[in-house]
Design a protein around this motif. Structure first.
Motif, PDB file in Angstrom:
ATOM      1  N   PHE A   1       0.872  -1.066  -0.148  1.00 44.95           N
ATOM      2  CA  PHE A   1      -0.141  -0.084  -0.003  1.00 44.95           C
ATOM      3  C   PHE A   1       0.815   1.301  -0.340  1.00 44.95           C
ATOM      4  N   ASP A   2       1.554   1.401   0.962  1.00 43.83           N
ATOM      5  CA  ASP A   2       2.654   2.503   1.021  1.00 43.83           C
ATOM      6  C   ASP A   2       3.629   2.571  -0.234  1.00 43.83           C
ATOM      7  N   ASN A   3       3.432   1.539  -1.062  1.00 44.63           N
ATOM      8  CA  ASN A   3       4.532   1.434  -2.916  1.00 44.63           C
ATOM      9  C   ASN A   3       3.599   1.879  -3.667  1.00 44.63           C
ATOM     10  N   ILE A   4       2.199   1.828  -3.061  1.00 45.76           N
ATOM     11  CA  ILE A   4       1.189   2.730  -4.682  1.00 45.76           C
ATOM     12  C   ILE A   4       0.470   3.206  -4.264  1.00 45.76           C
ATOM     13  N   SER A   5       1.131   4.170  -2.973  1.00 46.92           N
ATOM     14  CA  SER A   5       0.617   5.784  -2.599  1.00 46.92           C
ATOM     15  C   SER A   5       1.374   6.408  -3.482  1.00 46.92           C
TER      16      SER A   5
ATOM     17  N   GLY B   1      -7.191 -10.041   6.173  1.00 42.58           N
ATOM     18  CA  GLY B   1      -8.977  -9.082   5.693  1.00 42.58           C
ATOM     19  C   GLY B   1      -9.530  -8.615   6.543  1.00 42.58           C
ATOM     20  N   GLU B   2      -8.449  -8.867   7.409  1.00 40.01           N
ATOM     21  CA  GLU B   2      -9.127  -7.756   9.074  1.00 40.01           C
ATOM     22  C   GLU B   2      -8.737  -6.083   8.533  1.00 40.01           C
ATOM     23  N   TYR B   3      -7.322  -6.675   8.213  1.00 40.41           N
ATOM     24  CA  TYR B   3      -6.141  -5.302   8.379  1.00 40.41           C
ATOM     25  C   TYR B   3      -7.400  -4.657   6.896  1.00 40.41           C
ATOM     26  N   LEU B   4      -7.077  -5.522   6.132  1.00 34.51           N
ATOM     27  CA  LEU B   4      -7.796  -4.779   4.691  1.00 34.51           C
ATOM     28  C   LEU B   4      -8.792  -3.534   4.255  1.00 34.51           C
ATOM     29  N   LYS B   5      -9.833  -4.759   5.679  1.00 36.49           N
ATOM     30  CA  LYS B   5     -10.621  -3.859   5.934  1.00 36.49           C
ATOM     31  C   LYS B   5     -10.795  -2.639   7.110  1.00 36.49           C
ATOM     32  N   LEU B   6      -9.913  -2.896   7.919  1.00 33.87           N
ATOM     33  CA  LEU B   6      -9.566  -1.447   8.972  1.00 33.87           C
ATOM     34  C   LEU B   6      -8.650  -0.075   8.212  1.00 33.87           C
TER      35      LEU B   6
ATOM     36  N   ALA C   1      -5.460   7.269   5.018  1.00 36.66           N
ATOM     37  CA  ALA C   1      -6.050   5.942   5.233  1.00 36.66           C
ATOM     38  C   ALA C   1      -5.032   4.899   5.650  1.00 36.66           C
ATOM     39  N   LEU C   2      -3.743   4.952   5.217  1.00 35.06           N
ATOM     40  CA  LEU C   2      -2.880   4.767   5.507  1.00 35.06           C
ATOM     41  C   LEU C   2      -1.665   4.651   6.849  1.00 35.06           C
ATOM     42  N   ALA C   3      -1.733   6.021   7.292  1.00 39.90           N
ATOM     43  CA  ALA C   3      -1.282   7.216   8.303  1.00 39.90           C
ATOM     44  C   ALA C   3      -1.988   6.894   9.396  1.00 39.90           C
ATOM     45  N   ASN C   4      -3.396   6.532   9.165  1.00 41.05           N
ATOM     46  CA  ASN C   4      -4.724   5.976  10.610  1.00 41.05           C
ATOM     47  C   ASN C   4      -4.872   4.865  10.927  1.00 41.05           C
ATOM     48  N   THR C   5      -3.663   3.878  10.055  1.00 42.07           N
ATOM     49  CA  THR C   5      -3.855   2.293  10.283  1.00 42.07           C
ATOM     50  C   THR C   5      -2.920   2.101  11.097  1.00 42.07           C
ATOM     51  N   PRO C   6      -2.711   1.912  12.187  1.00 40.40           N
ATOM     52  CA  PRO C   6      -1.732   1.818  13.757  1.00 40.40           C
ATOM     53  C   PRO C   6      -1.074   0.576  12.949  1.00 40.40           C
ATOM     54  N   ASP C   7       0.332   0.850  13.277  1.00 41.54           N
ATOM     55  CA  ASP C   7       1.551  -0.018  13.446  1.00 41.54           C
ATOM     56  C   ASP C   7       1.571  -1.242  14.099  1.00 41.54           C
ATOM     57  N   ASN C   8       0.842  -0.998  15.400  1.00 41.85           N
ATOM     58  CA  ASN C   8       0.969  -1.795  16.403  1.00 41.85           C
ATOM     59  C   ASN C   8      -0.318  -2.605  16.484  1.00 41.85           C
TER      60      ASN C   8
END
Lengths: 287, 596
Positions: B12-16, B65-70, B50-57
């Motif tokens: 996602f980071d790379n596509i962004s 699937g859950e991660y993509l939903k997040l 979206a990426l900045a607000n999806t936590p790393d921890n």
């Protein structure tokens, strides 16, 4: 006998009632007190506002003058009705009227009608009251019907400079319209069905055409709300130097609102203090 | 799961990043010849948000699937502009299906279908020739290619040439694109994202990732092999199959270890009789754990987070003992007088009540994990301070001041960057008002605003205004009786006759008007109707065409306009009218001009 004051929005000669007396509000410019006269008229004051940038204020009606007037007439009539400006607009004047009523309670019944109105609005209540007392002389019926008149009377004012109203401490909720970055014409009102009896903001416009339309639409809405088919009495008055705008309002009103009686009134000295240069308005009674 | 999640995140980071490099191209595909189209920026900020607000921890056991939903939840909340919202809806629809962790090509097709459905349903007046058309064609092409290929990413990549053709045809579907000589900017943005995916896929040097459904299947086979009696036989088909599995190709670390250990076990079992059964039991346990880690059943439904603060030091041990039996995943962090608590529970209210015994709860948030309710079915309470507010969203400091002085309760000046859904939700909530009339100065903000309205706590009445003059017009009729008059607000937005003046950044022909680069042109009623070299002449001609009996010309200057050349020129050309000038500070147009 009916007593009121010189803030009716109509000339005293426009009151069609023989047993009518009125008091004049004191107007203070600096230390000097003025009363309405041929010399000291609304146009005189408005001109001085523009040319000399003076400030003026009014004070409440004189207790002594009110007392004198009733005393003078106490033996001539069996009922005195005082039509007073809105108690929320001038609590002092209404309190004086109540005190005087108390003073004469053993001599003559006095009905004080809190019109919840000022310029024009008091005049509209007064004109309809005259119609009522032609049909009844029962105190309670008069009180009840006068109450209905008050809650069915509405005033709409265009005040190009709200600072005049603000300086007089009467701006109420219309304070929200102060301080516009754009040059605007505020429209304010006194709604008889508002128990608070405070000036309320109704909107604003950039041109007289816009604000006149806004007023007409507001009257229509109010008529729909009150299921009123027509206006029983309407009074238009204002600064004569803004005659085009006043005429335009009159024309639009006549062509779009059914009205039994339209009075083209006049401003008095005390009314000019708050309306300011260019100010005008229309008061309507729907009962 | 950590490796897979990290890979998804990296992709996602790379596509962004890839999209950021192409955003200016998308910006330039604006239907009007103004230099500041912002579709590219809106899409870029949507993904970035979206990426900045999806936590790393995240918890170790979170599934792809859950991660993509997040990510999709965060994308919707951070979406900007129409294109950003439509893209988010599409991705939201896809991830609803992918939440099952089935990444087979059949399920990916279902996901794309659901994405299309969500995007079309969520769009007011969906039009062909836009990003929606590309999404729809993507679905068709994927379905067409699917029988011939296995890997869904390869199928997606094979769709790209067709989608390029479709994008080239968008001007035939939307006349306004043809007039401007551009393809649809949102569609182009969508295609660039797919190209970013292609680039990411091709650049991967790592072995092909095992689809999740396959990983589960392998685990199941391994478990059966260990449990069944057939294991006792020296040779079985399944045993041979498992022994020949290329464990090195399994990127999932946990499954990799299971397969590797089972292979070792099978290889050595004849030599380790004494340790055979305990070892087998341990392996079976591993497969069961692996299986259960994929089970989407959630025992404790509400993810509850609180911050408690007290005047005195809080006894964290006592706090822990007080609430530990309410659920699992309990984390208590902090020290002294302030602690943060995280717990998964079915009784959030009881947790809140018990924690309040230790101090004041200064923050609380309860997410219904089962519903995945965009993280917003929360108890984070708002204490309303006002019954009603008028909220305007506008570009330009000058307009902000004008609208505030006309009675707007809050005006948000977004400058050049349109606000995200999240920003709008935050702003709406910050008003602490029970009823809000919200009005933007740009139609492109309406979709974000609608989603924000659905997520915020107040009753929001949206006025579909599309420029700053509409907001002025609306506020001219403001009264204190919003409940009675909110429809009047809507009715009033078109009361002021106006047009916009801008300068062409490129040569084009729009609405039958030929515009040269550097020309000034007039937009009125959403259409270009005049253009010319001299600013004052063009504006005066527009005024002459529109003027009936108005008496005031008002000029609202944009951010980059210097001096009062236009107002001064109009005063000379229209001596009988009042000409007033105000600073609007808008970025999109050089001038707004009103006739009243």
């Amino acid at each position: 006998m009916i007593i009121s004051a010189d803030n009716l929005g109509i000339g005293i000669d426009q009151v069609p009632y023989q047993r009518f007396e009125y008091l004049k509000y004191p107007v203070l410019i600096g230390e000097k007190e003025y009363r309405e006269s041929e010399t000291y008229s609304a146009s005189w004051l408005l001109e001085r506002f523009v040319k000399e940038k003076i400030t003026a204020k009014s004070s409440s009606l004189s207790r002594a003058e009110m007392t004198d007037l009733i005393e003078k007439n106490v033996n001539n009539y069996d009922l005195i009705i005082q039509v007073v400006m809105g108690s929320n607009m001038s609590a002092a004047t209404f309190n004086i009227a109540e005190e005087v009523k108390e003073k004469f309670k053993d001599l003559i019944p006095v009905i004080n009608i809190d019109s919840r109105q000022v310029v024009g609005g008091i005049g509209a209540v007064l004109l309809r009251l005259i119609d009522i007392i032609k049909t009844t002389d029962d105190d309670e019926t008069i009180k009840k019907q006068a109450g209905e008149l008050v809650t069915n009377t509405f005033s709409y004012y265009v005040t190009p400079d709200l600072n005049y109203l603000n300086r007089g401490g009467r701006i109420g909720k219309a304070k929200a319209l102060l301080g516009s970055v754009l040059r605007v014409l505020p429209v304010i009102g006194l709604m008889g069905d508002d128990p608070e009896g405070e000036i309320v903001p109704l909107g604003q416009g950039r041109t007289y055409k816009q604000v006149n339309s806004l007023i007409i639409n507001s009257i229509r809405e109010k008529m729909n709300e009150n299921k009123a088919e027509d206006i029983t009495v309407a009074i238009i008055s204002g600064d004569e130097s803004n005659r085009d705008a006043i005429d335009s309002l009159k024309k639009e009103f006549e062509s779009s609102i059914p009205c039994k009686k339209l009075v083209y009134g006049k401003l008095h000295l005390v009314e000019a203090i708050y309306m300011g240069p260019g100010g005008y308005g229309i008061s309507v009674c729907m009962k | 799961m950590i490796n897979e999640i990290a890979e998804i995140r990296n992709a996602f980071d790379n596509i962004s990043k890839y999209f950021w490099r192409h955003k200016e191209y998308v910006n330039r595909l604006n239907v009007f010849p103004v230099p500041d189209g912002d579709t590219g920026l809106n899409i870029a900020l949507t993904i970035q948000g979206a990426l900045a607000n999806t936590p790393d921890n995240l918890p170790d056991n979170i599934l792809p699937g859950e991660y993509l939903k997040l990510i999709s939840d965060n994308m919707l909340i951070n979406s900007r502009g129409c294109s950003g919202v439509i893209l988010s809806l599409f991705f939201e629809g896809m991830t609803e299906v992918m939440a099952s962790n089935d990444f087979s090509k059949e399920n990916i097709l279902k996901a794309i279908e659901n994405g299309c459905l969500a995007a079309y349903h969520g769009t007011d007046n969906p039009r062909e020739g836009t990003m929606l058309t590309l999404m729809s064609e993507f679905k068709k092409k994927f379905s067409e290619i699917m029988p011939a290929k296995e890997n869904p990413v390869e199928i997606i990549i094979d769709c790209i040439p067709h989608l390029k053709d479709v994008l080239d045809k968008t001007p035939d579907m939307l006349p306004v694109l043809k007039q401007a000589g551009v393809v649809d900017s949102g569609g182009a943005g969508f295609l660039i994202l797919l190209e970013g995916l292609e680039r990411e896929f091709n650049s991967r040097k790592v072995p092909e990732t095992l689809p999740l459904f396959a990983a589960l299947k392998i685990n199941s086979v391994v478990k059966k092999l260990l449990v069944k009696r057939s294991l006792r036989k020296k040779r079985s088909i399944t045993g041979t199959l498992v022994q020949n599995l290329g464990a090195g190709n399994i990127s999932n670390a946990r499954l990799h270890n299971i397969v590797h250990n089972v292979q070792q076990y099978l290889k050595n079992r004849t030599h380790n009789h004494s340790n055979r059964y305990p070892a087998r039991e341990a392996l079976i346990k591993n497969t069961k754990e692996f299986e259960s880690s994929w089970n989407p059943d959630i025992s404790y439904r509400y993810c509850t987070e609180l911050i408690v603060s007290s005047d005195n030091d809080i006894d964290s041990q006592a706090l822990k003992e007080q609430i530990m039996n309410y659920g699992d995943s309990l984390i208590i962090s902090g020290k002294g007088k302030t602690y943060k608590i995280h717990i998964h529970t079915n009784k959030p209210e009881s947790v809140i009540k018990d924690i309040s015994l230790f101090g004041n709860i200064i923050f609380r948030k309860v997410d219904d994990m089962k519903k995945q309710h965009r993280n917003f079915i929360s108890y984070d309470s708002i204490e309303y301070e006002k019954e009603q507010s008028v909220f305007c969203i506008v570009s330009g400091e000058g307009f902000k001041k004008i609208l505030e002085s006309l009675g707007a309760d809050y005006v948000y000046d977004y400058g050049k960057r349109k606000p995200s859904v999240k920003k709008l939700v935050d702003l709406l909530n910050s008003l602490k008002s029970k009823n809000i009339i919200a009005a933007p100065d740009d139609g492109d903000i309406l979709m974000s605003l609608k989603y924000a309205a659905s997520l915020c706590k107040a009753n929001v009445f949206i006025v579909e205004s599309k420029n700053a003059i509409s907001l002025i017009s609306m506020l001219m009729g403001k009264t204190d009786e919003i409940n009675k008059t909110n429809f009047l607000f809507r009715d009033r937005i078109n009361n002021i006759k106006h047009f916009m003046v801008s300068k062409a950044a490129k040569e084009s022909s729009v609405d039958g008007v030929a515009i040269k680069k550097g020309d000034y042109f007039i937009i009125s009623g959403g259409k270009i109707f005049l253009s010319g070299k001299e600013l004052i002449n063009v504006a005066a001609e527009a005024i002459n065409k529109l003027l009936i009996d108005e008496s005031i010309i008002t000029v609202y200057k944009g951010l980059h306009v210097k001096g009062n050349r236009l107002a001064a020129g109009l005063k000379i050309k229209f001596p009988g009218l009042d000409v007033e000038e105000y600073y609007g500070g808008q970025t999109q147009y050089h001038y707004y001009i009103t006739l009243e």
